[in-house]
Design an enzyme around this catalytic site. Sequence first.
Site, mmCIF file in Angstrom:
data_model
loop_
_atom_site.group_PDB
_atom_site.id
_atom_site.type_symbol
_atom_site.label_atom_id
_atom_site.label_comp_id
_atom_site.label_asym_id
_atom_site.label_seq_id
_atom_site.Cartn_x
_atom_site.Cartn_y
_atom_site.Cartn_z
ATOM 1 N N GLU A 188 0.819 -1.216 0.000
ATOM 2 C CA GLU A 188 0.000 0.000 0.000
ATOM 3 C C GLU A 188 0.852 1.264 0.000
ATOM 4 O OE1 GLU A 188 -3.603 2.292 2.430
ATOM 5 O OE2 GLU A 188 -2.754 0.475 3.290
ATOM 6 N N LYS A 230 -2.483 -2.136 -3.117
ATOM 7 C CA LYS A 230 -3.546 -1.278 -2.561
ATOM 8 C C LYS A 230 -3.168 0.184 -2.789
ATOM 9 C CE LYS A 230 -6.299 -0.147 1.504
ATOM 10 N NZ LYS A 230 -6.909 -0.639 2.759
#
EC number: 4.1.2.13
Length: 363
Positions: A188, A230
């Site tokens: 992420e 992500k």
Amino acid sequence: MPHSYPALSAEQKKELSDIALRIVTPGKGILAADESVGSMAKRLSQIGVENTEENRRLYRQVLFSADDRVKKCIGGVIFFHETLYQKDDNGVPFVRTIQDKGILVGIKVDKGVVPLAGTDGETTTQGLDGLLERCAQYKKDGADFAKWRCVLKISDRTPSALAILENANVLARYASICQQNGIVPIVEPEILPDGDHDLKRCQYVTEKVLAAVYKALSDHHVYLEGTLLKPNMVTPGHACPIKYSPEEIAMATVTALRRTVPPAVPGVTFLSGGQSEEEASLNLNAINRCPLPRPWALTFSYGRALQASALNAWRGQRDNAGAATEEFIKRAEMNGLAAQGRYEGSGDGGAAAQSLYIANHAY
């Protein structure tokens, strides 16, 4: 260049790949329920509820007690350390509650952002110390995937080359350690929506950041088929005076991904980044209707954008738990449709349309 010794066996690779594909089965996404104690304080204070361990448990129970309707739209749930070891009112561990629905359990493993010296207020993420041992334990305790968040911001001088490189390498180290323990890493690199930059600037920065991340993952011999990404959607800054349509956001987002994310990656699970519940669903839907070829599953890993209406319905009252759970299921089903490009919009101008933006958001 000498041939590198393979870090993972064929069996390990298959396990990782199978887990990643299960999470992003068509129409499924991720519930991010990994808010730290500090983040939960913010959420609970909004509804006038004290931030105690018991209240946090009761709130997570509202989400986790959803019936089998969520099986078709939620592939994974990200837990916070505390929640991984909590139980429902009947003494059943939350991990088992989720697994019994056929949903995979994930765990947030980073320890938050810290200042990166020599930059204009930029950060790196801590938590690599002891990560190997923690991953081994989490795997025993039922976790099959993990999440690690790095944060970058857009301004005249940022993100700097130093911050991009440092955060890319930290993400790659984390991913490598997870995979050695049979845990699929969700990578992420969040670019915050703070600022007045336009869509084009966000797209440019997103491309540069993702290119650096995948270079680092290659350098660290990370097995891409056993990872998930992500990222932020490509959106204008919150203070940007120009408003863009979901179709424009979708085109910029898919273009950035096509230029940087290898097709070996099985899925991209977008963060909601403070978008309202409805915005997050409409933008995800537009992304899945984008006319460009998309070799990866494009789905959701939402926290606030799956929980805001449920939290408002609950308000800390046991009598409201059933209604709050229904709100969560409704939102999960809408995003399941959006992940297939089949969402038509709720027409809901109420709570679901409220912005969930928090400046300089830290979990």
